[in-house]
Design an enzyme around this catalytic site. Structure first.
Site, PDB file in Angstrom:
ATOM      1  CD1 TRP A  12      -2.312  -1.848   0.118  1.00 62.62           C
ATOM      2  CD2 TRP A  12      -3.051  -1.202   2.137  1.00 62.62           C
ATOM      3  NE1 TRP A  12      -3.416  -2.603   0.415  1.00 62.62           N
ATOM      4  CE2 TRP A  12      -3.894  -2.224   1.652  1.00 62.62           C
ATOM      5  CE3 TRP A  12      -3.322  -0.647   3.388  1.00 62.62           C
ATOM      6  CZ2 TRP A  12      -4.991  -2.692   2.365  1.00 62.62           C
ATOM      7  CZ3 TRP A  12      -4.412  -1.111   4.108  1.00 62.62           C
ATOM      8  CH2 TRP A  12      -5.235  -2.121   3.589  1.00 62.62           C
ATOM      9  CD  GLU A  99       8.107   3.255  -4.435  1.00 65.67           C
ATOM     10  OE1 GLU A  99       7.585   3.118  -3.323  1.00 65.67           O
ATOM     11  OE2 GLU A  99       7.497   3.060  -5.504  1.00 65.67           O
ATOM     12  CD  GLU A 182       8.508  -4.611  -6.736  1.00 66.22           C
ATOM     13  OE1 GLU A 182       7.311  -4.908  -6.727  1.00 66.22           O
ATOM     14  OE2 GLU A 182       8.943  -3.581  -6.203  1.00 66.22           O
ATOM     15  N   GLY A 188       5.014   1.611 -10.926  1.00 63.50           N
ATOM     16  CA  GLY A 188       4.148   2.784 -10.906  1.00 63.50           C
ATOM     17  C   GLY A 188       4.113   3.549 -12.218  1.00 63.50           C
ATOM     18  CB  SER A 228       2.778  -1.672 -14.189  1.00 56.14           C
ATOM     19  OG  SER A 228       3.396  -0.423 -13.924  1.00 56.14           O
ATOM     20  N   GLY A 249       1.478  -2.872  -6.274  1.00 55.42           N
ATOM     21  CA  GLY A 249       1.415  -1.546  -5.672  1.00 55.42           C
ATOM     22  C   GLY A 249       0.056  -0.906  -5.918  1.00 55.42           C
ATOM     23  N   GLY A 250       0.001  -0.046  -6.924  1.00 54.98           N
ATOM     24  CA  GLY A 250      -1.200   0.735  -7.211  1.00 54.98           C
ATOM     25  C   GLY A 250      -2.500  -0.064  -7.219  1.00 54.98           C
TER      26      GLY A 250
HETATM   27  P1  PGA Z   1       3.078  -0.826  -8.900  1.00 55.85           P
HETATM   28  O1  PGA Z   1       4.120  -0.960  -7.698  1.00 55.85           O
HETATM   29  O2  PGA Z   1       2.280  -2.102  -8.930  1.00 55.85           O
HETATM   30  O3  PGA Z   1       2.262   0.374  -8.566  1.00 55.85           O
HETATM   31  O4  PGA Z   1       3.885  -0.668 -10.149  1.00 55.85           O
HETATM   32  C1  PGA Z   1       4.764  -2.179  -7.420  1.00 55.85           C
HETATM   33  C2  PGA Z   1       5.672  -2.016  -6.241  1.00 55.85           C
HETATM   34  O5  PGA Z   1       6.207  -0.913  -6.038  1.00 55.85           O
HETATM   35  O6  PGA Z   1       5.891  -2.957  -5.473  1.00 55.85           O
END
Ligand code: PGA
Length: 265
Positions: A12, A99, A182, A188, A228, A249-250
């Site tokens: 999240w 990140e 990833e 994202g 994504s 993520g999103g």
């Molecule tokens: P995303 O993020 O699905 O929004 O691309 C994945 C993540 O950062 O683990």
């Protein structure tokens, strides 16, 4: 398609309050629990862990954290230890998300993907060891930047991340370990990595574990894809031989999308 139990983890990030998070979980928990052959994990911000821990107490849906500090206690303002996560029945913890990474203190990721936190391969290794001590499953993120991919360095970068992050890890601890491939450029951004290529990299990660840790651990370890993932591309990703689920993520913030991804698994 692999025979390992699929794992879908929702990251999240810094979204939702504790109350909003509780409402989200209530809206997909039944669906997630009905899929007995898929392990579902939610990774809310720290402050939502106590409330979600209550809600998920008797659920098959597991709780995850987004980061951890490697010492048990002490003068480390703002940090949270594995010991403190354990108190709230946290079963999984993301480690080394791009990140948070700045490899060896150098910010190599594009500014838009944020290298604010200076995570290094060394701190990732310490965090993994701390989580093992409390029986918490680390979800270790690895992946290349766009520049590294374009320079043909994808495999080299990921192998170096694995070697440093898993330094000193014993094969017997590997049953707790989860890897997440990833690609930084796919997070994202809406740019999903081609399923065949994502599967190739996940297979390469498995081979690295077989050659450097243990063949049995490599066969059993779950390797997720993240970047994504959406209802529209999940089935293709999960239909591959070496991808055992997703770090989402999103789409994990939208209960109907998250449920659809769980169904695809
Ligand atoms: P995303 O993020 O699905 O929004 O691309 C994945 C993540 O950062 O683990």
């Amino acid at each position: 398609m692999s025979t390992r139990t699929k794992l879908i983890a929702g990251n999240w990030k810094m979204n939702l309050t504790s109350a909003e998070g509780a409402a989200r979980v209530e809206s997909f928990i039944q669906h997630a629990e009905s899929k007995e052959d898929v392990d579902v994990v939610v990774c809310p911000p720290y402050l939502a862990l106590p409330k979600l821990s209550e809600i998920l107490k008797y659920s098959s849906v597991k709780l995850g954290a987004q980061d951890v500090f490697w010492l048990d206690s002490g003068a480390y303002t703002g940090n949270v230890s594995a010991r403190q996560l354990y108190e709230f029945c946290v079963d999984y913890c993301i480690v080394g998300h791009s990140e948070r990474r700045g490899r060896f203190g150098v910010m190599e990721v594009p500014e838009s993907t944020v290298g604010y936190f200076g995570e290094t391969d060394e701190t990732i290794n310490l965090k993994i060891q701390a989580l093992f001590k409390y029986g918490i499953n680390p979800i270790m993120c690895v992946g290349e930047t766009l520049a590294e991919r374009e320079a043909g360095k994808t495999d080299e970068v990921i192998c170096a991340q694995l070697a440093a992050g898993l330094k000193g890890v014993h094969p017997a601890e590997m049953h707790l370990f989860v890897a997440a491939y990833e690609p930084v450029w796919a997070i994202g951004t809406g740019k999903v990595c081609d399923a065949d290529e994502a599967n190739r990299v996940c297979g390469m990660i498995r081979t690295w574990i077989a050659e450097n840790i243990e063949v049995e651990a490599a066969n059993d370890v779950r390797i997720l894809y993240g970047g994504s993932v959406k209802p529209g591309n999940a089935a293709e990703i999960f239909g591959t031989s070496d991808i055992d689920g997703a770090l989402v993520g999103g789409a994990s913030l939208k209960p109907e999308d998250f449920s659809a991804i769980v169904s695809a698994a």
